[in-house]
Design a protein around this motif. Structure first.
Motif, PDB file in Angstrom:
ATOM      1  N   SER A  51      22.645  60.244  61.331  1.00  0.00           N
ATOM      2  CA  SER A  51      22.274  61.637  61.612  1.00  0.00           C
ATOM      3  C   SER A  51      21.528  62.320  60.492  1.00  0.00           C
ATOM      4  O   SER A  51      21.332  63.523  60.534  1.00  0.00           O
ATOM      5  CB  SER A  51      23.543  62.443  61.928  1.00  0.00           C
ATOM      6  OG  SER A  51      24.484  62.330  60.872  1.00  0.00           O
ATOM      7  N   ALA A  52      21.095  61.573  59.468  1.00  0.00           N
ATOM      8  CA  ALA A  52      20.399  62.231  58.356  1.00  0.00           C
ATOM      9  C   ALA A  52      19.217  61.385  57.905  1.00  0.00           C
ATOM     10  O   ALA A  52      19.331  60.170  57.746  1.00  0.00           O
ATOM     11  CB  ALA A  52      21.356  62.473  57.193  1.00  0.00           C
ATOM     12  N   ALA A  53      18.101  62.035  57.691  1.00  0.00           N
ATOM     13  CA  ALA A  53      16.927  61.352  57.148  1.00  0.00           C
ATOM     14  C   ALA A  53      17.106  61.181  55.645  1.00  0.00           C
ATOM     15  O   ALA A  53      17.852  61.926  55.009  1.00  0.00           O
ATOM     16  CB  ALA A  53      15.679  62.174  57.450  1.00  0.00           C
ATOM     17  N   PRO A  54      16.439  60.195  55.058  1.00  0.00           N
ATOM     18  CA  PRO A  54      16.531  60.026  53.604  1.00  0.00           C
ATOM     19  C   PRO A  54      16.079  61.287  52.873  1.00  0.00           C
ATOM     20  O   PRO A  54      15.245  62.052  53.364  1.00  0.00           O
ATOM     21  CB  PRO A  54      15.584  58.849  53.326  1.00  0.00           C
ATOM     22  CG  PRO A  54      15.498  58.111  54.618  1.00  0.00           C
ATOM     23  CD  PRO A  54      15.610  59.163  55.686  1.00  0.00           C
ATOM     24  N   GLY A  55      16.631  61.509  51.677  1.00  0.00           N
ATOM     25  CA  GLY A  55      16.249  62.645  50.865  1.00  0.00           C
ATOM     26  C   GLY A  55      14.944  62.374  50.138  1.00  0.00           C
ATOM     27  O   GLY A  55      14.252  61.376  50.398  1.00  0.00           O
ATOM     28  N   PRO A  56      14.581  63.250  49.196  1.00  0.00           N
ATOM     29  CA  PRO A  56      13.330  63.061  48.453  1.00  0.00           C
ATOM     30  C   PRO A  56      13.241  61.717  47.743  1.00  0.00           C
ATOM     31  O   PRO A  56      12.143  61.202  47.513  1.00  0.00           O
ATOM     32  CB  PRO A  56      13.344  64.215  47.449  1.00  0.00           C
ATOM     33  CG  PRO A  56      14.195  65.268  48.090  1.00  0.00           C
ATOM     34  CD  PRO A  56      15.252  64.515  48.837  1.00  0.00           C
ATOM     35  N   ASP A  57      14.387  61.120  47.402  1.00  0.00           N
ATOM     36  CA  ASP A  57      14.382  59.826  46.713  1.00  0.00           C
ATOM     37  C   ASP A  57      14.097  58.661  47.651  1.00  0.00           C
ATOM     38  O   ASP A  57      13.917  57.523  47.198  1.00  0.00           O
ATOM     39  CB  ASP A  57      15.704  59.591  45.992  1.00  0.00           C
ATOM     40  CG  ASP A  57      16.910  59.704  46.912  1.00  0.00           C
ATOM     41  OD1 ASP A  57      16.777  59.454  48.124  1.00  0.00           O
ATOM     42  OD2 ASP A  57      17.996  60.046  46.421  1.00  0.00           O
ATOM     43  N   GLY A  58      14.079  58.904  48.969  1.00  0.00           N
ATOM     44  CA  GLY A  58      13.757  57.869  49.943  1.00  0.00           C
ATOM     45  C   GLY A  58      14.882  56.910  50.259  1.00  0.00           C
ATOM     46  O   GLY A  58      14.697  55.982  51.059  1.00  0.00           O
ATOM     47  N   LEU A  59      16.052  57.091  49.672  1.00  0.00           N
ATOM     48  CA  LEU A  59      17.167  56.160  49.888  1.00  0.00           C
ATOM     49  C   LEU A  59      17.908  56.506  51.175  1.00  0.00           C
ATOM     50  O   LEU A  59      18.230  57.671  51.425  1.00  0.00           O
ATOM     51  CB  LEU A  59      18.137  56.198  48.711  1.00  0.00           C
ATOM     52  CG  LEU A  59      17.594  55.699  47.365  1.00  0.00           C
ATOM     53  CD1 LEU A  59      18.624  55.929  46.267  1.00  0.00           C
ATOM     54  CD2 LEU A  59      17.221  54.223  47.446  1.00  0.00           C
ATOM     55  N   SER A  60      18.216  55.506  51.968  1.00  0.00           N
ATOM     56  CA  SER A  60      19.030  55.718  53.164  1.00  0.00           C
ATOM     57  C   SER A  60      20.480  55.889  52.754  1.00  0.00           C
ATOM     58  O   SER A  60      20.885  55.564  51.628  1.00  0.00           O
ATOM     59  CB  SER A  60      18.906  54.521  54.102  1.00  0.00           C
ATOM     60  OG  SER A  60      19.515  53.370  53.526  1.00  0.00           O
ATOM     61  N   SER A  61      21.290  56.384  53.682  1.00  0.00           N
ATOM     62  CA  SER A  61      22.710  56.573  53.376  1.00  0.00           C
ATOM     63  C   SER A  61      23.380  55.240  53.058  1.00  0.00           C
ATOM     64  O   SER A  61      24.248  55.158  52.183  1.00  0.00           O
ATOM     65  CB  SER A  61      23.413  57.264  54.545  1.00  0.00           C
ATOM     66  OG  SER A  61      23.208  56.545  55.751  1.00  0.00           O
TER      67      SER A  61
END
Length: 700
Positions: free
Chosen positions: A78-88
């Motif tokens: 349910s969440a897109a990666p943050g600015p760092d591009g890392l997936s959960s």
């Protein structure tokens, strides 16, 4: 003097993931810096023990909130990666690796550094192997009389399923051999330690040969576990502790009564979804597998502990030990010189602004101001925000007194202050019963601003007196957190604050303010505009500089603006205590950005923004970090220090002083790694010690 304009910056993607550190990993790294305090031989021994407990407490909250939310997102996508591009999923893998390192270092510090050092000071944490016959007899009597009567050991079988285990409580898994009264062969049992039992037990002097002797409750339970199961042979007992998701999930827009909805959800918080299992190093794999299956966890959620699973409790001995030589020197916070010899705070504030620098200067000045307001017949109204107030603050009594004295008292209480929800609900109820108008803020936006407004009639004119702060109205925190407070009767500031309180209580439209920057409206835009103004100065060949002191920095657009400013030639110094996702020193991107973290005796909590502005500097103190939540999803206030002398003092004490620190500062590099600053050829300089010497006449 004008300088040569900077060479135009190359066009590159300032939003590229490789230019950002992970927020979660950056927050985790802060705990390595705190743990370094526990290992620092220059720090008094009991303070080192306290730092070890702080790491354990921080790690609990990290799992309860950050890891819990990541696991939720990973499970439901349910969440897109943050600015760092890392997936959960990637983040959870990296977090586990760093937490394993942290836990190993934590218990190594306990077993091989702190315990031996405590023993040398005649402060002993005993294991079962250490008990003398006399101590064992006393402990058995204590166990039989004080502990056993409140325990409810539970054998596990189809009629006795695995019980509900409360968040962060101490438990034993016990393996039994032998037949029970019904002829059934040995089985598993669980022992839950009720919260009513002390987790650390001090042995009486008469059974000890001098010194202070303690045992963890887990040691006591394991030492006499056979007394809980008469007729059985105990084949093994293993302590464990489970951490659960503690993020409340109330959808504010979908409830009629937020206080009631939160109260109902708090009941179930202790039994929310598990996220971590801590267990002793000696626990067999079969027992671990059984616990994993019961809690619906994975093997990657298990952390083995070389010592007590609730190591956080070790620090509880601090307050009970009268060993001043093993603690930081005591000091008495001072009242601001402006208030010396003056009984009436209003008389002083009509003439001048007053600055408070906690914990060096006393929070009593704020209490005294509110006390005078509650009793002064000329005071007509008092308005205040409360985010965290603490159980020992007299402020609440004074607000109640003011209401009973006929003042119009309005208090904005943030019910969703994490881990203070229950206390704030009780506080709201008490204030309402006293006739105080209680407001719960704005749906969807936590009220994090720290504001006090007093309206007083003077010679047929209404005058406003204001207190604004970077920290909470929490008396205990004011003795251990660094914060800046401002008292003023400036009409423009008072008018701004009046409008903000009107908006909070009346849910009014967007307002225009003269002096204050107000989140989620003008603060975010204002920060970006001031960074861009420095960028324009640099591009025009004028001097340009930004210095900011924050608890955390992760807002992507602010970071991109700082990168652009650095490329344009702006010199930028950031003092960020905790998580910083900006990468300093990246060639061609952040060459002119330097980031440092100060970790010392006091928790750095003040937020200060300074912009050079081509020789006409602006300085703001704020309740807000440069984080997405603070700038976009909270009610926050940044207030300017308009008095030039006070602004110069704030710059000297909170910025220049901290940039000169070479003993408690940690320097961030472009890889996300922190290195402790060293004095080198310069004299050692500790920012906090310098402030103690400057603001406290004598330290006991």
């Amino acid at each position: 003097m004008r300088r040569k304009p900077a060479t135009p910056s190359p066009v590159l993607d300032r939003a590229a993931p490789e230019l950002y550190l992970s927020r979660e990993l950056a927050a985790l790294e802060f705990n390595f810096r705190v743990l370094a305090q526990a290992r620092d031989l220059r720090i008094p021994l009991l303070e080192r023990l306290r730092f070890l407990s702080i790491v354990a407490n921080n790690l609990d909250e990290f799992f309860e909130v950050r890891v819990a939310m990541l696991k939720h997102h990973h499970m439901f996508g349910s969440a897109a990666p943050g600015p760092d591009g890392l997936s959960s999923g990637d983040l959870l893998t990296r977090i586990r690796k760093r937490v394993l390192d942290l836990v190993d270092q934590q218990y190594d510090t306990w077993q091989h550094e702190l315990r031996p050092a405590l023993d040398a000071e005649n402060i002993h944490f005993l294991t079962r192997d250490d008990w003398t016959p006399l101590q064992k007899r006393w402990l058995q009597g204590y166990f039989e009389n004080e502990v056993l009567p409140v325990l409810s050991p539970l054998g596990l079988d189809p009629a006795h399923p695995f019980p509900r285990i409360l968040n962060k409580t101490l438990n034993l898994a016990v393996v039994l051999k032998g037949r029970d009264a019904f002829g059934r062969e040995g089985h598993m049992a669980l022992v839950r330690a009720p919260r009513s039992l002390p987790r650390i037990i001090r042995l009486p002097d008469e059974v000890c040969d001098g010194g202070d002797h303690y045992i963890f409750l887990a040691e006591l339970l394991q030492g006499f576990v056979d007394l809980m199961f008469p007729g059985f042979k105990v084949a093994g007992s293993y302590q464990f502790r489970v951490t659960r998701n503690s993020e409340l999930m109330v959808e504010e827009a979908e409830v009629d009564n937020l206080a009631r909805a939160l109260s109902e959800e708090l009941i179930g918080r202790g039994y929310a979804r598990p996220v971590r299992l801590e267990i002793g190093n000696d626990c067999p794999k079969a027992i671990v597998a059984m616990l994993i299956a019961n809690f619906e966890l994975e093997e990657t959620d298990v952390y083995r502990c070389d010592g007590p699973v609730n190591i956080i409790r070790a620090g509880t001995i601090y307050d009970g030990l009268d060993r001043p030589e093993l603690k930081f020197p005591r000091f008495i916070p001072q009242l601001p010189a402006a208030f010396n010899g003056t009984l009436c705070k209003f008389d002083v504030l009509r003439q001048r602004d007053v600055l408070l620098h906690h914990p060096y200067e006393s929070f009593a000045a704020v209490i005294d101001l509110l006390r005078q307001a509650s009793q002064d017949p000329a005071v007509l109204a008092i308005k205040q925000t409360l985010y965290r107030a603490g159980v020992d603050t007299p402020l609440v009594d004074l607000l109640v007194e003011a209401a009973r004295n006929g003042k119009d008292v309005t208090v904005v209480i943030e019910l969703r202050a994490r881990f203070d929800e229950e206390a704030n609900i009780r506080l709201a109820t008490r204030l309402q019963e006293a006739g105080v108008q209680v407001v719960y803020g704005v749906v969807g936006y936590k009220t994090h601003a720290k504001m006090l407004l007093i309206v007083r009639r003077e010679d047929e004119v209404l005058r406003r007196y204001v207190h604004l702060s970077t920290g909470n109205y929490h008396q205990s925190n004011s003795r251990s957190y660094t914060d800046i407070g401002l008292m003023t009767s400036n009409p423009g500031v008072g008018e701004d604050l009046h409008k903000i309180f009107q908006q909070l209580s009346g849910l009014g439209p967007v307002i225009e303010l003269k002096h204050l920057l107000h989140s989620p409206f003008t603060l975010y835009r204002g920060v970006l505009e001031k960074i861009e103004r420095e960028t324009a100065h640099a591009e025009a060949g004028r001097p340009a500089r930004i210095v900011a002191k924050l608890n955390a920095l992760n807002e992507a657009q602010v970071i991109q603006a700082l990168y652009r400013a650095s490329q344009a030639g702006v010199e930028i110094d950031l003092i960020v205590r905790g998580a910083c996702t900006l990468r300093p020193g990246v060639p061609g991107v952040s060459d002119r950005i330097r980031v440092r973290s100060i970790v010392g005796r006091f928790l750095e909590h003040s937020r200060v923004y300074w912009f050079g502005n081509d020789g006409a500097p602006e300085l703001y103190c704020a309740s807000a970090d440069w984080m997405e939540r603070n700038l976009k999803r909270r009610i926050e206030v940044a207030f300017p220090i308009l008095d030039e002398a006070l602004a110069a003092r704030v710059y000297e004490e909170t910025l220049a002083n901290y940039l000169a620190d070479n003993t408690e500062a940690w320097l961030l590099d472009d890889s996300g790694h922190y290195t402790r600053a060293e004095p080198g050829e310069q004299p050692p300089h500790s920012a906090q010690q310098w402030l103690l010497a400057k603001l406290i006449p004598s330290v006991v």
